[in-house]
Design an enzyme around this catalytic site. Structure first.
Site, PDB file in Angstrom:
ATOM      1  N   LYS A  56      23.126  28.137  53.967  1.00 14.28           N
ATOM      2  CA  LYS A  56      24.356  28.237  54.759  1.00 14.28           C
ATOM      3  C   LYS A  56      24.873  29.674  54.699  1.00 14.28           C
ATOM      4  O   LYS A  56      24.801  30.321  53.646  1.00 14.28           O
ATOM      5  CB  LYS A  56      25.377  27.264  54.157  1.00 14.28           C
ATOM      6  CG  LYS A  56      26.667  27.101  54.915  1.00 14.28           C
ATOM      7  CD  LYS A  56      27.520  26.027  54.223  1.00 14.28           C
ATOM      8  CE  LYS A  56      28.822  25.740  54.927  1.00 14.28           C
ATOM      9  NZ  LYS A  56      29.602  24.661  54.269  1.00 14.28           N
ATOM     10  N   SER A  92      31.093  21.155  57.418  1.00 15.49           N
ATOM     11  CA  SER A  92      30.851  22.466  57.940  1.00 15.49           C
ATOM     12  C   SER A  92      29.420  22.972  57.756  1.00 15.49           C
ATOM     13  O   SER A  92      29.053  23.961  58.392  1.00 15.49           O
ATOM     14  CB  SER A  92      31.821  23.463  57.299  1.00 15.49           C
ATOM     15  OG  SER A  92      31.616  23.526  55.911  1.00 15.49           O
ATOM     16  N   SER A 148      31.464  18.581  53.263  1.00 14.95           N
ATOM     17  CA  SER A 148      30.668  19.418  54.168  1.00 14.95           C
ATOM     18  C   SER A 148      29.172  19.451  53.913  1.00 14.95           C
ATOM     19  O   SER A 148      28.433  20.002  54.716  1.00 14.95           O
ATOM     20  CB  SER A 148      31.200  20.845  54.155  1.00 14.95           C
ATOM     21  OG  SER A 148      32.335  20.906  54.980  1.00 14.95           O
TER      22      SER A 148
HETATM   23  N1  GLN Z   1      36.162  19.241  56.732  1.00 12.71           N
HETATM   24  C1  GLN Z   1      36.953  19.772  55.654  1.00 12.71           C
HETATM   25  C2  GLN Z   1      37.713  20.974  56.120  1.00 12.71           C
HETATM   26  O1  GLN Z   1      37.676  21.274  57.280  1.00 12.71           O
HETATM   27  C3  GLN Z   1      36.099  20.122  54.495  1.00 12.71           C
HETATM   28  C4  GLN Z   1      35.169  21.164  54.860  1.00 12.71           C
HETATM   29  C5  GLN Z   1      34.268  21.427  53.745  1.00 12.71           C
HETATM   30  O2  GLN Z   1      33.914  20.529  52.974  1.00 12.71           O
HETATM   31  N2  GLN Z   1      33.919  22.700  53.637  1.00 12.71           N
HETATM   32  O3  GLN Z   1      38.378  21.614  55.349  1.00 12.71           O
END
Ligand code: GLN
Length: 489
Positions: A78, A153, A177
């Site tokens: 990532k 994400s 994520s």
């Molecule tokens: N979806 C959550 C956010 O937007 C968590 C994202 C993540 O786990 N990085 O903050």
């Protein structure tokens, strides 16, 4: 089966037997990338030349008897992991041309094992989002249905693995994520215990919630990658000391006598009926393997999402303050310093700005007690809920997400519906406990569904053991992502 579709452990056997070289595996993966990447868009940066050099070196290491199962395996990372000499953007215009001078610790450990870095994958800007639509560069499509999101994400990492564009990937998980995109893309994702895997060199979203973990094709591969990246790192002050067990040895296939909890609070009204059915089906299957499935309660889980978004916003608002045009990346032209700060930060995307606004609000002296402090108290109650359940149960299961992958634009207009994507996953981040997602079926439209397994702190072994036994016996019909069908045809 083609090399680009194989698991790490399948490739390991071929490599050890000398039936294939790391270079050949890499060529197969790049051929796949050339065939599908225009449609999938999993990557922000490809490292073709470096990867060839690494694969050739891996072949030398293998010839010299290197024993790591990751030696010669192509993996994706990532784009919020620092990679020496390779740009690390966090999918943000602020870091569009930022080239770190060092590798994140997890990347270092994979490279030391001989793994081959194929490229850096797309994400929601700074990890903020659940669909990868918040990337400032491009959207990533779900290989199972190109009109849908891959989740987020870590959407690029999940899509890359699902589409055969890497054998495995690293992701980060702040509220879901790793697990949510893995579930949407029909693969396996593991968020380890807080502190088990070093976060050194990972661009922070929210320090107390961020976790590094593997995204893989099956549970055995998740165990193999975890083995390589887990363990104490003096460079990360939150890294835990302690021995790292042999995770692959835990995959015995035998789960007789174990007790699995099924919390009703994680099967709420928002849950899609097909997902619900798949989870109950999985519970029945586990019972047939000799597991006792018990209904349990996590009474404070209903407050998890609210507490989570207060804490994550508070931490993000302070973490993003460092992107001010002075120290890293992009700097806007302006007449004086203050206007330079302001104009530079205008380049942030909408969701990042929203979180900065919310976080700053929650942390104001007059709001701190009502929001931030209260959220921390809820976090403690959630942790205690888990501790109580784990006195009786070895593992907890739940759906990973309330629905299967949704269409582009479906949730972007109403942030709170997007936030709901994490409703079952963010409890594990608040409590810091390990959580795994494993495919457990398909919807009527042929979209993958994920089943989540959560365990006691540092008990990844039992989580992997139960997840693996389930996976081995689930007997899911073999289906292929849309991209696979296209490249075959
Ligand atoms: N979806 C959550 C956010 O937007 C968590 C994202 C993540 O786990 N990085 O903050």
């Amino acid at each position: 089966m083609r090399l680009s579709e194989m698991t790490i452990h399948q490739l390991r056997e071929l490599l050890r037997a000398g039936e294939v070289s790391s270079r050949e595996i890499l060529d197969a993966v790049f051929a796949k990338i050339d065939a599908v990447e225009d449609e999938v868009g999993a990557y922000l940066t490809l490292c073709r030349d470096e990867a060839v050099a690494q694969a050739e070196r891996a072949d030398e290491m293998l010839a010299a008897g290197e024993a790591s199962p990751l030696c010669g395996i192509p993996f994706a990372v990532k784009d919020n992991f620092s990679t020496v000499g390779v740009r690390t953007t966090c999918a943000s215009r602020l870091l569009e041309n930022y080239i770190p001078p060092f590798d994140a610790e997890a990347v270092t450990r994979l490279k030391q094992a001989g793994a081959v870095l194929v490229g850096k994958t797309n994400l929601d800007e700074f990890g903020l989002g659940s669909s990868t639509e918040n990337s400032q560069f491009h959207c990533t499509r779900n290989p199972w249905d190109l009109s849908r999101v891959p989740g987020g994400s870590s959407g690029g990492s999940a899509a890359a693995v699902a589409a055969g564009e890497a054998a495995a990937a690293l992701g980060t998980d702040t509220g879901g994520s790793i697990r949510q995109p893995a579930a949407f893309c029909g693969i396996v994702g593991l968020k380890p215990t807080y502190g088990l895997v070093s976060r050194y060199g990972v661009v922070a979203a929210a320090d107390s919630l961020d976790h590094v973990g593997p995204i893989t094709r099956d549970v055995r591969d998740a165990a193999l990658v975890l083995q390589a990246i887990a363990g104490w790192d003096p460079k990360d002050p939150t890294s835990a000391r302690g021995d790292v067990p042999d995770y692959e040895a835990a995959l015995t296939g035998d789960v007789k006598g174990l007790v699995v909890g099924l919390p009703q609070e994680l099967m709420g009204a928002e849950l899609d009926s097909e997902v619900k059915e798949a989870v109950y089906g999985a519970a029945n299957l586990l019972e047939s393997l000799g597991v006792r499935v018990e209904e349990v309660s996590l009474p404070h889980a209903e407050y998890a999402m609210a507490a989570f978004y207060v804490i994550i916003s508070a931490e993000i608002s302070s973490n993003l303050a460092r992107f001010d045009g002075v120290r890293f990346g992009y700097r806007a032209e302006a007449e004086d310093t203050v206007s330079m700060f302001i104009k530079t930060r205008e380049a942030l995307g909408q969701e990042a700005k929203r979180r900065i606004l919310m976080g700053t609000y929650f942390l104001q002296a007059k709001n701190y007690e009502a929001y931030y402090l209260k959220a921390l108290k809820v976090r403690t109650l959630i942790k205690e809920d888990f501790e109580k359940v784990f006195q009786r149960c070895h593992v907890i299961i739940s759906p990973t997400t309330p629905t299967a992958a949704f269409a582009f634009g479906h949730k972007t207009r109403t942030p709170v519906t997007m936030y709901q994507s994490d409703i079952y996953t963010c409890t594990a981040n608040l409590a810091g406990i390990p959580a795994l997602t494993v495919p457990c079926g398909y919807t009527g439209e042929g979209l993958p569904i994920g089943l989540q397994f959560m365990g006691k702190p540092f008990d990844e072994s039992t989580v992997l053991q139960v997840g693996h036994a389930y996976e081995q016996h689930a007997g899911l019909p073999v289906r292929q992502p849309q991209t696979e069908v296209k490249t075959n045809g």
